[in-house]
Write a protein that holds these residues in place. Structure first.
Motif, short mmCIF file in Angstrom:
data_model
loop_
_atom_site.label_atom_id
_atom_site.label_comp_id
_atom_site.label_asym_id
_atom_site.label_seq_id
_atom_site.Cartn_x
_atom_site.Cartn_y
_atom_site.Cartn_z
N TYR A 67 0.01 13.84 -11.07
CA TYR A 67 0.41 13.09 -9.89
C TYR A 67 -0.59 12.00 -9.55
CZ TYR A 67 3.87 16.69 -9.43
OH TYR A 67 4.92 17.52 -9.67
N HIS A 68 -0.07 10.85 -9.15
CA HIS A 68 -0.92 9.69 -8.92
C HIS A 68 -1.13 9.38 -7.45
CE1 HIS A 68 0.74 9.34 -13.00
NE2 HIS A 68 -0.42 8.80 -13.30
N TYR A 69 -0.23 9.86 -6.62
CA TYR A 69 -0.33 9.57 -5.19
C TYR A 69 -0.25 10.89 -4.41
CZ TYR A 69 0.61 4.79 -6.64
OH TYR A 69 0.56 3.56 -7.25
N TRP A 70 -1.07 10.98 -3.36
CA TRP A 70 -1.17 12.19 -2.57
C TRP A 70 -1.15 11.87 -1.08
CZ3 TRP A 70 -1.61 17.11 -4.65
CH2 TRP A 70 -1.75 17.17 -6.05
N THR A 86 4.26 9.08 -11.21
CA THR A 86 4.82 7.79 -11.63
C THR A 86 5.44 7.89 -13.02
OG1 THR A 86 2.67 7.09 -12.48
CG2 THR A 86 3.22 6.45 -10.23
N THR A 125 7.41 8.82 2.14
CA THR A 125 6.71 7.91 1.25
C THR A 125 7.04 6.47 1.61
OG1 THR A 125 8.44 7.76 -0.42
CG2 THR A 125 6.92 9.62 -0.57
N GLN A 145 0.84 -1.19 0.00
CA GLN A 145 0.00 0.00 0.00
C GLN A 145 0.88 1.25 0.00
OE1 GLN A 145 -2.54 0.31 3.41
NE2 GLN A 145 -3.47 2.24 2.75
N VAL A 146 0.69 2.07 -1.01
CA VAL A 146 1.49 3.29 -1.10
C VAL A 146 0.92 4.35 -0.14
CG1 VAL A 146 2.21 5.16 -2.60
CG2 VAL A 146 2.08 2.83 -3.50
N GLN A 147 1.83 4.97 0.59
CA GLN A 147 1.42 6.02 1.51
C GLN A 147 2.36 7.21 1.42
OE1 GLN A 147 1.09 4.03 5.42
NE2 GLN A 147 -1.09 4.48 5.31
#
Length: 125
Positions: A112-115, A100, A24, A1-3
């Motif tokens: 951007y894909h993750y926040w 990514t 991250t 899980q990306v955080q």
């Protein structure tokens, strides 16, 4: 899980300083551009600063140039935003974001894909 987890926000007087951090986890972003955005009440999400994978490409919102400094430590999987000479107009929720893609000129939130969840910065007059 990306955080992405931001920290370092708070209340500061005009002219003060804060350093935001964004840690991250879940995947490596060591080859990707990272960015900071902010959103003030009633306003749209706004680009603040970006840094490419090795720090060779850095850019800032014009109004924070010479006051804010973005940096990253790929070994610690962390990006930083040093904010000096803060002004009331800097008051906002600040978000870090990870792309990514393999490019670097990413100024739109759509790049951007993750926040992260955001951290509040409040600058009192």
């Amino acid at each position: 899980q990306v955080q992405l987890v931001e920290s370092g926000g708070g209340l500061v007087q005009t002219g003060g300083s804060l350093q935001l951090s964004c840690a991250t986890s879940g995947r490596s972003f060591s080859r990707n551009t990272l960015g900071w955005f902010r959103q003030a009440p009633g306003k749209e999400l706004e680009f603040v600063a970006i840094i490419n994978w090795n720090g060779g490409y850095i850019d800032y919102l014009k109004s924070v140039l010479d006051r804010f400094t973005i940096s990253r430590d790929n070994e610690k999987n962390t990006v930083y935003l040093q904010m000096n000479s803060l002004k009331p107009e800097d008051t906002a929720v600040y978000y870090c974001a990870a792309s990514t893609g393999l490019g670097h000129a990413y100024y739109s939130p759509n790049d951007y894909h993750y926040w992260g969840q955001g951290t509040q910065v409040t600058v009192s007059p």
